[in-house]
Design a protein around this motif. Structure first.
Motif, PDB file in Angstrom:
ATOM      1  N   TRP A  69      38.038  45.248  48.753  1.00  0.00           N
ATOM      2  CA  TRP A  69      38.190  43.927  48.172  1.00  0.00           C
ATOM      3  C   TRP A  69      38.553  44.057  46.703  1.00  0.00           C
ATOM      4  O   TRP A  69      37.911  44.803  45.963  1.00  0.00           O
ATOM      5  CB  TRP A  69      36.901  43.122  48.303  1.00  0.00           C
ATOM      6  N   ASP A  70      39.579  43.328  46.276  1.00  0.00           N
ATOM      7  CA  ASP A  70      39.919  43.239  44.865  1.00  0.00           C
ATOM      8  C   ASP A  70      40.048  41.757  44.508  1.00  0.00           C
ATOM      9  O   ASP A  70      39.911  40.884  45.367  1.00  0.00           O
ATOM     10  CB  ASP A  70      41.186  44.036  44.522  1.00  0.00           C
ATOM     11  N   ARG A  72      42.632  40.067  43.748  1.00  0.00           N
ATOM     12  CA  ARG A  72      43.786  39.474  44.448  1.00  0.00           C
ATOM     13  C   ARG A  72      43.361  38.956  45.828  1.00  0.00           C
ATOM     14  O   ARG A  72      43.643  37.817  46.189  1.00  0.00           O
ATOM     15  CB  ARG A  72      44.909  40.504  44.573  1.00  0.00           C
ATOM     16  N   TRP A 109      38.347  40.121  32.610  1.00  0.00           N
ATOM     17  CA  TRP A 109      39.037  40.845  33.680  1.00  0.00           C
ATOM     18  C   TRP A 109      40.241  41.610  33.180  1.00  0.00           C
ATOM     19  O   TRP A 109      40.675  42.561  33.813  1.00  0.00           O
ATOM     20  CB  TRP A 109      39.374  39.908  34.831  1.00  0.00           C
ATOM     21  N   ASP A 116      43.811  43.816  40.211  1.00  0.00           N
ATOM     22  CA  ASP A 116      43.558  45.072  40.913  1.00  0.00           C
ATOM     23  C   ASP A 116      42.107  45.547  40.819  1.00  0.00           C
ATOM     24  O   ASP A 116      41.751  46.556  41.436  1.00  0.00           O
ATOM     25  CB  ASP A 116      44.484  46.169  40.378  1.00  0.00           C
ATOM     26  N   TYR A 117      41.259  44.831  40.068  1.00  0.00           N
ATOM     27  CA  TYR A 117      39.860  45.245  39.967  1.00  0.00           C
ATOM     28  C   TYR A 117      39.224  45.235  41.355  1.00  0.00           C
ATOM     29  O   TYR A 117      39.260  44.232  42.062  1.00  0.00           O
ATOM     30  CB  TYR A 117      39.069  44.311  39.037  1.00  0.00           C
ATOM     31  N   GLN A 118      38.642  46.362  41.746  1.00  0.00           N
ATOM     32  CA  GLN A 118      37.982  46.454  43.050  1.00  0.00           C
ATOM     33  C   GLN A 118      36.553  45.950  42.938  1.00  0.00           C
ATOM     34  O   GLN A 118      35.757  46.467  42.152  1.00  0.00           O
ATOM     35  CB  GLN A 118      38.014  47.887  43.577  1.00  0.00           C
ATOM     36  N   LEU A 119      36.271  44.937  43.721  1.00  0.00           N
ATOM     37  CA  LEU A 119      34.952  44.320  43.699  1.00  0.00           C
ATOM     38  C   LEU A 119      33.881  45.275  44.193  1.00  0.00           C
ATOM     39  O   LEU A 119      34.117  46.088  45.080  1.00  0.00           O
ATOM     40  CB  LEU A 119      34.949  43.057  44.563  1.00  0.00           C
TER      41      LEU A 119
END
Length: 134
Positions: A69-70, A72, A109, A116-119
């Motif tokens: 999960w990111d 986006r 962010w 693109d940050y991965q949760l």
């Protein structure tokens, strides 16, 4: 003729804040590598909550999926599951519209890779609208 083989165990790697990753199972159909479901808190402020039935805080569980999960993917999920009206005031293309600040665990962010940050499990994602009428 059907061949039988004992199931392969899932092996957990990693620990702590980065979460656990599981080595998948190799089989005839390919490689299975599912990301685990994530529990995150999604918050809206500065008037953005009005697009979400006036509810500021949402504790959500994102389902397991093949890709991690990111932000986006989260925006697509939010649009489908939480956004109640006027999506053009929140979403523009595949991102938030200009004028909406996004904080992940109280950090901008932009410092984390934006879309693109991965949760990670237990992340807090805050969307604050800076767009105000007058």
């Amino acid at each position: 003729m059907t061949l039988w083989a004992p199931p392969l165990p899932l092996v957990a790697t990693g620990s702590g804040r980065e979460g656990r990753k599981f080595k998948g199972i190799s089989c005839e159909l390919g490689f299975l590598n599912m990301a685990a479901p994530l529990s995150v808190e999604v918050e809206f402020g500065g008037g953005a909550e009005l697009l979400f039935d006036g509810i500021k805080k949402h504790q959500v569980t994102l389902p397991g999926q093949e890709e991690p999960w990111d932000i986006r993917n989260l925006l697509v999920w939010i649009k489908k599951n939480l956004l109640k009206e006027r999506p053009e005031l929140f979403i523009q293309g595949d991102s938030v519209r200009p004028g909406i600040l996004v904080l992940v665990n109280d950090a901008d962010w932009e410092l984390l890779g934006e879309l693109d940050y991965q949760l990670q499990d237990q992340d807090n994602i805050l969307f604050i609208s800076t767009l105000h009428g007058g």
